[in-house]
Each structure stands twice: as structure tokens, then as C-alpha cells.
Scaffold this motif. Structure first.
Motif, mmCIF file in Angstrom:
data_model
loop_
_atom_site.group_PDB
_atom_site.id
_atom_site.type_symbol
_atom_site.label_atom_id
_atom_site.label_comp_id
_atom_site.label_asym_id
_atom_site.label_seq_id
_atom_site.Cartn_x
_atom_site.Cartn_y
_atom_site.Cartn_z
ATOM 1 N N LYS A 97 0.803 -1.218 0.000
ATOM 2 C CA LYS A 97 0.000 0.000 0.000
ATOM 3 C C LYS A 97 0.840 1.275 0.000
ATOM 4 O O LYS A 97 0.423 2.297 -0.535
ATOM 5 N N GLU A 98 1.993 1.235 0.634
ATOM 6 C CA GLU A 98 2.868 2.406 0.681
ATOM 7 C C GLU A 98 4.311 1.929 0.610
ATOM 8 O O GLU A 98 4.691 0.964 1.281
ATOM 9 N N PHE A 99 5.119 2.608 -0.214
ATOM 10 C CA PHE A 99 6.507 2.178 -0.345
ATOM 11 C C PHE A 99 7.356 3.295 -0.927
ATOM 12 O O PHE A 99 6.838 4.268 -1.489
ATOM 13 N N ASN A 100 8.660 3.132 -0.780
ATOM 14 C CA ASN A 100 9.637 4.033 -1.388
ATOM 15 C C ASN A 100 10.562 3.231 -2.283
ATOM 16 O O ASN A 100 10.903 2.075 -1.964
ATOM 17 N N GLU A 120 8.351 8.060 -4.197
ATOM 18 C CA GLU A 120 7.618 7.791 -2.972
ATOM 19 C C GLU A 120 6.152 7.596 -3.329
ATOM 20 O O GLU A 120 5.537 8.465 -3.946
ATOM 21 N N VAL A 121 5.601 6.454 -2.956
ATOM 22 C CA VAL A 121 4.195 6.144 -3.253
ATOM 23 C C VAL A 121 3.464 6.010 -1.926
ATOM 24 O O VAL A 121 3.749 5.104 -1.138
ATOM 25 N N LYS A 122 2.527 6.910 -1.673
ATOM 26 C CA LYS A 122 1.826 6.960 -0.389
ATOM 27 C C LYS A 122 0.566 6.106 -0.353
ATOM 28 O O LYS A 122 0.129 5.679 0.713
ATOM 29 N N SER A 123 -0.033 5.871 -1.525
ATOM 30 C CA SER A 123 -1.276 5.109 -1.544
ATOM 31 C C SER A 123 -1.412 4.394 -2.876
ATOM 32 O O SER A 123 -1.439 5.039 -3.930
ATOM 33 N N VAL A 124 -1.486 3.084 -2.829
ATOM 34 C CA VAL A 124 -1.627 2.270 -4.044
ATOM 35 C C VAL A 124 -3.110 2.019 -4.292
ATOM 36 O O VAL A 124 -3.837 1.579 -3.391
ATOM 37 N N ASP A 148 3.870 0.094 4.267
ATOM 38 C CA ASP A 148 2.505 -0.232 4.688
ATOM 39 C C ASP A 148 1.944 -1.270 3.725
ATOM 40 O O ASP A 148 2.228 -1.229 2.519
ATOM 41 N N THR A 149 1.160 -2.193 4.262
ATOM 42 C CA THR A 149 0.542 -3.233 3.431
ATOM 43 C C THR A 149 -0.950 -3.312 3.750
ATOM 44 O O THR A 149 -1.433 -2.728 4.733
#
Length: 222
Positions: A97-100, A120-124, A148-149
């Protein structure tokens, strides 16, 4: 006769111009998947084995991250056999769900890596995840850090419920390690691409197509 010669020159010039533009546009075509090159490695090998049915798990950081959930994180590092300018990464996952994303700019005298954030991805919102890289520098290592997953919320609720019931296992290092493994990212495949070079596209496409077009022009002028 003069009309035919003029027509031939015009059409020939048009073909040359069109072919040139085609080669220029072809520079923007995607390369082969770099993770499938001989010598490519990953800390979770299942993520680059070319099989979308196998699933790799991101690994907890080697350094202690504390006992709090918001400090938890996991990662995978992919090492390519040579440096590439990377412009697109595709991640096949069902729970991130969230990753860099980081790229290694090259080691220094003090450190063997110099990780720079490239995305930077805050919300998939949907899967698979296709990440465009707006700028590129030659690198042979990519690092994906999962923050975050989709599992986090339900697992954290259960962990808090156990804590309020008197179960203090989450406060132990073993409990933290188990919790962090449970919220790790699940990834079936990671694909890494750059752009094809003009030479690659020209060798593959330009010559046969150009011969066919010239033959068609000669037929029209007869």
C-alpha cells in the motif's frame, strides 16, 4: 518524365524523413526486462525468477527498528549485472500500500552504497503497480522499501486487542520480529525497464521496412 522524377524525389525524401522520425521515436521504446539479464540478483529471488506464480517476501531491515508499528518496514534489493538508466518499474503484488523506491548512485570511501529516493508512493490504488521514473542516472542496484501493506490494519487491531488482554508478547524483540514478518510485502515479480537505444531499434526494424517502402515507390513511378 520530369513529373515522374520530381515525384520520385519527393516520395524518396518523404520516406527518408519518415524513417528518421521512426528511429527517433523508437528511442522511447521500452528495453528488455533488466531483471531477466544473466547475473541479475535479488534478496528475494522469487521476485525476479520470471514466474508470476511464485511469491517472494520482503525482508525486515537488518538494523533494529524499534517496537512500534510505524517504525516497521521491510525491503528487497535487486542488483543488476551492469549499470542501466532505469525509466520504469513494474511491481506485481497484492498487498503493498505504501513504499519508497531507491537507486544506488554509487559507493563512497565510507559506504559501499549511496541510496537516493527516486519515487515515494503513499497510496496504491490498483495492481500491478507501474512506476515511471522521471529522471535516471546509471545504477546497478534498486531498493524497494515497503512501509505499509493491506494486512497492517487488521493485524495491528488484533495486536492491540491482545495487548489490552494482558498479552505482552508484542513488546519483546521476538514479538516485534514476528509482527514485522506478518506485514511484509508479497511480490510475485518485479520488472525493470529503460529505453531502447536508436541503434537497437534501427537494427531490428529500419532496414527491411525501408527497402519495402522504396520498392513501392519505384513501382508507382513506372
Amino acid at each position: 518524365m520530369l513529373y515522374r522524377i520530381t515525384l520520385f524525389i519527393f516520395l524518396f525524401s518523404l520516406v527518408v524523413l519518415t524513417t528518421g522520425c521512426h528511429v527517433l521515436l523508437s528511442e522511447q521504446e521500452w528495453s528488455e526486462n533488466y531483471t531477466q539479464l544473466d547475473g541479475a540478483r535479488a534478496t528475494s529471488p522469487q521476485m525476479i525468477d520470471g514466474n508470476y506464480h511464485t511469491v517472494g517476501i520482503t525482508q525486515p531491515f537488518s538494523a533494529p527498528q524499534g517496537i512500534y508499528r510505524f517504525n516497521a518496514g521491510s525491503e528487497v534489493i535487486i542488483t543488476l549485472p551492469e549499470k542501466k538508466s532505469i525509466r520504469k518499474i513494474v511491481i506485481h503484488s497484492d498487498n503493498i500500500k505504501e513504499f519508497n523506491l531507491y537507486a544506488d548512485k554509487g559507493g563512497t570511501a565510507l559506504n559501499d552504497t549511496d541510496w537516493q529516493v527516486i519515487k515515494e508512493v503513499k497510496s496504491v490504488k490498483s495492481y500491478p503497480l507501474e512506476i515511471s521514473i522521471p529522471f535516471a542516472f546509471p545504477t546497478d542496484r534498486i531498493r524497494l522499501v515497503v512501509l505499509d501493506t493491506a494486512n497492517d490494519a487488521s493485524l495491528w487491531r488484533r495486536a492491540k486487542a491482545k495487548f489490552y488482554q494482558g498479552d505482552m508478547s508484542l513488546l519483546t524483540f521476538g514479538g516485534v520480529a514476528e509482527f514485522r514478518r506478518s506485514i511484509a510485502g508479497r511480490i510475485s515479480e518485479i520488472e525493470i525497464y529503460g529505453f531502447k537505444s536508436a541503434e537497437e531499434t534501427a537494427a531490428a526494424k529500419s532496414d527491411p521496412q525501408r527497402e519495402d517502402e522504396l520498392d513501392a515507390i519505384l513501382d508507382q513511378t513506372k
